[in-house]
Structures are given as C-alpha cells and as structure tokens.
Design a protein around this motif. Structure first.
Motif, mmCIF file in Angstrom:
data_model
loop_
_atom_site.group_PDB
_atom_site.id
_atom_site.type_symbol
_atom_site.label_atom_id
_atom_site.label_comp_id
_atom_site.label_asym_id
_atom_site.label_seq_id
_atom_site.Cartn_x
_atom_site.Cartn_y
_atom_site.Cartn_z
ATOM 1 N N TYR A 257 0.327 -1.233 -0.330
ATOM 2 C CA TYR A 257 0.525 -0.029 -0.250
ATOM 3 C C TYR A 257 0.734 0.921 0.247
ATOM 4 O O TYR A 257 0.405 2.407 -1.058
ATOM 5 N N PHE A 258 2.019 1.401 0.991
ATOM 6 C CA PHE A 258 2.435 2.832 0.702
ATOM 7 C C PHE A 258 3.587 2.384 0.013
ATOM 8 O O PHE A 258 3.379 3.985 -0.419
ATOM 9 N N VAL A 259 3.815 1.213 -0.495
ATOM 10 C CA VAL A 259 5.295 2.220 -1.884
ATOM 11 C C VAL A 259 4.727 2.369 -3.947
ATOM 12 O O VAL A 259 4.938 2.666 -4.265
ATOM 13 N N THR A 260 2.952 1.792 -2.851
ATOM 14 C CA THR A 260 2.097 2.205 -3.991
ATOM 15 C C THR A 260 1.598 3.360 -4.719
ATOM 16 O O THR A 260 1.896 4.607 -4.357
ATOM 17 N N PHE A 261 0.625 2.828 -3.224
ATOM 18 C CA PHE A 261 -0.493 4.247 -3.398
ATOM 19 C C PHE A 261 0.285 5.344 -2.684
ATOM 20 O O PHE A 261 -0.017 6.504 -3.069
ATOM 21 N N VAL A 262 1.185 5.516 -1.470
ATOM 22 C CA VAL A 262 1.722 6.665 -0.693
ATOM 23 C C VAL A 262 2.108 7.402 -1.354
ATOM 24 O O VAL A 262 1.971 8.460 -1.887
ATOM 25 N N ALA A 263 3.030 6.948 -2.368
ATOM 26 C CA ALA A 263 4.006 7.186 -3.054
ATOM 27 C C ALA A 263 3.884 8.084 -4.194
ATOM 28 O O ALA A 263 3.797 8.611 -4.068
ATOM 29 N N MET A 264 2.943 7.596 -4.934
ATOM 30 C CA MET A 264 2.368 7.822 -6.171
ATOM 31 C C MET A 264 1.569 9.485 -5.480
ATOM 32 O O MET A 264 2.053 10.495 -5.850
ATOM 33 N N ARG A 265 0.833 9.484 -4.798
ATOM 34 C CA ARG A 265 -0.206 10.478 -4.732
ATOM 35 C C ARG A 265 1.104 11.607 -3.521
ATOM 36 O O ARG A 265 0.855 13.039 -3.663
#
Length: 304
Positions: A257-265
């Motif tokens: 979740y963090f390295v995909t969604f949070v990083a992109m956001r």
C-alpha cells in the motif's frame, strides 16, 4: 513524594516555554506536584533565561538534541510522582486541567494513560483533538476525532477509552510506566506516543480521554508547519510504527500500500505544491526502513 510530575521539553523556544510555565503557575494543580524542565540541546540563550527560573523548578540540561522521546525520557527518569504529565512546551494550561486527568486515572485503576481535549491556541474555538479512532494496521491510518471542528460542546463530558492519547498532553500512571517502559527513542520525532500507547495497551492498561480537561496547543511550533524534518520523520516513523507493532500479514499489505498508493499520492502532491525537494526526503525515509533494523538508533537525517 508528589502525586504529580509535570514534564516539559524545550528546544530553542525559551519564550514559549516561559509562557507555559506561567500558565502552569496560574492554573496550578490542587495536588502536590513537581515541575521538571528539560532543555534538549538548545543554544546558550535558552539556558541563560532558564537560570533565572524559580529554584523549585527542576532543570535538566542535555547537550544534545535527543528528540521528543529522548528529552521526555530524561525528565521521566528524574520524576518521582505517582502520575507523570508530559506536556509540549508550546501548550498552555487551563484551570482544573491536571486535576481532571488525575481524577480519571484514580477512578479507573486499569487506565494507564489519559489525554485532555486539545484546542488550537491561535483559534481557540477550534478543536485539534477529542480522541483518536483505532489504528488500521494494514494502512497505518486512523482519524483524529473532532479536528478542525468548532467546539460547540459536541464532545464535552466524555470520560472513556480512546484509540490513542495525544503527544502534546498525555498523563501516564507510574504503574503503567513500570510495566511497559519508557518511550522508544529511535523514533526521534512523531509516532513515539502511539508506539507507547500500543505497548501500554499490551501491558493490560486502557488508553483514556477526558474532555472535561482542556489544553491549548500552538501546533508545530518546534519543527514548522511544513519542513523537510517533519516530512522525513512523519514518513519514516509511519513505516517504523508498523514494523514494530503490526502482524506479518498486516506488514506485507502495508508495504504494498505504501510504496504504491502513498508514494504516488505524495509525489503528485509535492509536484503540485512546488515541493519537489521533498521527493528525495520521502524516499530517504523509505530507504531507512529498508536498510535499518527496527531498533536502529541511526536517524538518517542531518539535524544541523
């Protein structure tokens, strides 16, 4: 032996700290108490001002900035009270604050920690904190109840459990402290009080809130409302908190979740707001967690 130990930590903010001390004097607890001031590696101008303080104030000087947990732990080691009230130096007391919190711990033997309702100092009718919802350990997200709401009494007269205390003002019982230990110092800044709450909960104590008690908070006075320091430790320690407190399945899901969604956001937000320098800061926070053990004391950030 005092019933209460009030502990606050100063870092290059002597004026704010002196204002807090004045408010404590004006709204002094009815019980016996001691006041402990820790200077966390400030410049000489802070120390000179504190030399003029009342001799009844216990002054501890650290030559090095030990962070939020480290500075408070210095005060905790010297404290002798049955209850310890840790307050940010950028807060101001209101009448009955400490007595209300003590009463909560006295009435609830299984309570290990309690926080008051918090309102913003600059906008005194606006709520900052009226409790926390429980943590979602798959995403490391929860909600601060009441934040940014006008205080119309909607959370008044609540005394009960909450997800977490607030680090700006938290009272802990000595019994919980002895059983769970002090705060983990390798967080340095942010999330250490949540980690502490989890360990105190795991030791069998309840985390409480009493909204009949109120304190005002000058939020982010120490690190700035927007800074590389804040951005780094907020992201680094969010990951660290999950590494220390979540189960295996939760940790795996969180990383995805963090390295995909949070990083992109976050990257889009940095670009949109012109904070491109924060992109490297963000990934430095991620890299620290990929290369360091969860008990590592290396900060990964130059404080100078």
């Amino acid at each position: 032996m005092p019933l209460l130990s009030i502990i606050t930590v100063n870092y290059n903010q002597p004026e704010a700290t002196l204002q807090l001390l004045d408010s404590i004097s004006a709204c002094a607890p009815e019980c016996s108490y001691e006041l402990i001031l820790v200077d966390n590696g400030s410049g000489p101008e802070s120390v000179e001002q504190f030399k003029l303080l009342n001799k009844d104030i216990q002054f501890i000087r650290s030559e090095k900035n030990l962070g939020f947990a480290g500075g408070n732990n210095l005060g905790i080691r010297q404290a002798t009270g049955k209850y310890l009230f840790l307050v940010n130096n950028d807060t101001e007391f209101t009448p009955g604050l400490a007595d209300q919190l003590i009463a909560t711990l006295e009435r609830n033997p299984q309570a290990g920690m309690v926080s008051p309702k918090i309102r913003y100092y600059d906008e005194k009718e606006i709520i900052q904190y009226a409790g926390f919802t429980p943590m979602n350990y798959f995403t490391c997200r929860n909600r601060c109840i009441g934040q940014w709401e006008v205080d119309k009494g909607q959370y008044d007269n609540y005394e009960g459990e909450t997800g977490f205390v607030h680090g700006a003002a938290m009272m802990v019982s000595r019994q919980a402290l002895v059983r769970a230990g002090m705060m983990a110092e390798n967080y340095f800044l942010y999330y250490e009080e949540m980690d502490w709450c989890d360990r105190i909960s795991q030791a069998g104590f309840k985390i409480m809130l009493n909204t009949r008690a109120l304190i005002f908070h000058k939020e982010s006075l120490a690190v700035g409302k927007k800074s590389a320091l804040k951005e780094y430790f907020m992201n680094r320690n969010r990951i660290l908190f999950i590494r220390r407190n979540a189960g295996g399945l939760q940790r795996t899901f969180f990383w995805l979740y963090f390295v995909t969604f949070v990083a992109m956001r976050n990257t889009f937000a940095y670009l949109k707001n012109g904070d491109t320098a924060f992109i490297a800061v963000f990934w430095r926070a991620v890299w620290w967690n990929l290369t360091q053990r969860r008990d590592s004391t290396k900060l990964g950030f130059d404080l100078k």
